[in-house]
Write a protein that holds these residues in place. Sequence first.
Motif, short mmCIF file in Angstrom:
data_model
loop_
_atom_site.label_atom_id
_atom_site.label_comp_id
_atom_site.label_asym_id
_atom_site.label_seq_id
_atom_site.Cartn_x
_atom_site.Cartn_y
_atom_site.Cartn_z
N ILE A 77 0.87 -1.26 0.03
CA ILE A 77 0.09 0.08 -0.19
C ILE A 77 0.79 1.11 0.12
CG2 ILE A 77 -2.04 1.38 1.23
CD1 ILE A 77 -2.70 -1.45 0.01
N LEU A 78 0.54 2.21 -1.08
CA LEU A 78 1.39 3.23 -1.06
C LEU A 78 0.70 4.58 -0.75
CD1 LEU A 78 2.64 2.61 -4.52
CD2 LEU A 78 3.80 1.98 -2.61
N THR A 79 1.35 5.61 -0.06
CA THR A 79 0.81 6.85 0.25
C THR A 79 0.84 7.69 -1.25
OG1 THR A 79 3.13 7.99 0.39
CG2 THR A 79 2.24 7.09 2.30
N ARG A 80 0.31 8.81 -1.10
CA ARG A 80 0.18 9.50 -2.45
C ARG A 80 1.45 10.20 -2.93
NH1 ARG A 80 -4.52 13.59 -3.13
NH2 ARG A 80 -5.93 12.70 -1.50
N LYS A 81 2.43 10.48 -2.21
CA LYS A 81 3.83 10.62 -2.72
C LYS A 81 4.65 9.33 -3.30
CE LYS A 81 7.92 13.18 -1.05
NZ LYS A 81 8.53 13.88 0.01
N GLN A 82 4.35 8.06 -2.74
CA GLN A 82 4.86 7.15 -3.12
C GLN A 82 4.18 6.93 -4.51
OE1 GLN A 82 4.00 4.55 0.44
NE2 GLN A 82 6.27 4.45 0.95
N ALA A 83 3.06 6.75 -4.69
CA ALA A 83 1.97 6.51 -5.91
C ALA A 83 2.65 7.36 -6.85
CB ALA A 83 0.59 6.56 -5.58
N ASN B 241 -4.36 13.65 -9.39
CA ASN B 241 -6.00 13.60 -9.35
C ASN B 241 -6.54 13.50 -10.80
OD1 ASN B 241 -5.78 14.27 -6.87
ND2 ASN B 241 -5.67 16.35 -6.92
N LYS B 242 -5.95 13.92 -11.55
CA LYS B 242 -6.51 13.38 -13.15
C LYS B 242 -6.52 12.02 -13.37
CE LYS B 242 -5.23 17.87 -15.46
NZ LYS B 242 -4.55 18.44 -16.48
N LEU B 243 -5.64 11.64 -13.09
CA LEU B 243 -5.38 9.86 -13.10
C LEU B 243 -6.61 9.04 -12.32
CD1 LEU B 243 -1.33 9.21 -13.21
CD2 LEU B 243 -3.28 9.10 -15.09
N ILE B 244 -6.70 9.91 -11.19
CA ILE B 244 -7.49 9.22 -10.46
C ILE B 244 -9.09 9.39 -11.01
CG2 ILE B 244 -8.87 9.62 -8.12
CD1 ILE B 244 -6.14 10.07 -6.77
N LYS B 245 -9.29 10.48 -11.33
CA LYS B 245 -10.79 10.73 -12.21
C LYS B 245 -10.72 9.75 -13.48
CE LYS B 245 -11.16 15.44 -10.81
NZ LYS B 245 -11.35 16.97 -11.15
N ALA B 246 -9.51 9.58 -13.97
CA ALA B 246 -9.66 8.52 -15.18
C ALA B 246 -9.75 7.00 -14.70
CB ALA B 246 -8.24 8.66 -15.93
N GLY B 247 -9.74 6.79 -13.57
CA GLY B 247 -10.18 5.66 -13.03
C GLY B 247 -9.05 4.81 -12.15
N LEU B 248 -7.98 5.59 -11.93
CA LEU B 248 -7.08 4.88 -10.94
C LEU B 248 -7.71 4.53 -9.59
CD1 LEU B 248 -3.93 4.41 -10.43
CD2 LEU B 248 -3.45 6.63 -9.60
N PRO B 249 -7.73 3.32 -9.23
CA PRO B 249 -8.12 2.78 -8.13
C PRO B 249 -7.55 3.63 -6.63
CG PRO B 249 -7.76 1.04 -9.34
CD PRO B 249 -6.96 2.14 -9.95
N VAL B 250 -8.38 3.75 -5.76
CA VAL B 250 -7.94 4.66 -4.61
C VAL B 250 -8.61 4.02 -3.44
CG1 VAL B 250 -7.87 6.88 -3.41
CG2 VAL B 250 -8.01 6.86 -5.66
N SER C 263 -3.20 1.07 -4.06
CA SER C 263 -2.29 -0.34 -3.82
C SER C 263 -1.11 -0.35 -5.14
CB SER C 263 -3.43 -1.20 -4.24
OG SER C 263 -2.88 -2.53 -4.64
N LYS C 264 -0.11 -1.02 -4.85
CA LYS C 264 0.98 -0.97 -6.09
C LYS C 264 0.57 -1.70 -7.19
CE LYS C 264 5.97 -1.40 -6.55
NZ LYS C 264 7.00 -1.61 -5.88
#
Length: 64
Positions: free
Chosen positions: A5-11, A24-33, A43-44
């Motif tokens: 499991i990664l933090t924002r900075k590690q991700a 944030n754009k990648l999250i909106k595009a579907g990157l799981p959080v 998740s790595k």
Amino acid sequence: MDQEILTRKQAMSALNIKDYRALNKLIKAGLPVIHAGSYVRFSKSDISEFLEKHKERGGEVTCK
């Protein structure tokens, strides 16, 4: 649980990006959080799957 499991900075490091807006754009595009209270984690393996999925499409990520 063997999943890393990664933090924002590690991700951001794993995604090779330097800007939180890009994340944030990648999250909106579907990157799981993973939301745990006020914490946001990634998740790595989910990051790897997300990148593979978008690589198959020609590497394009569209954000609305």
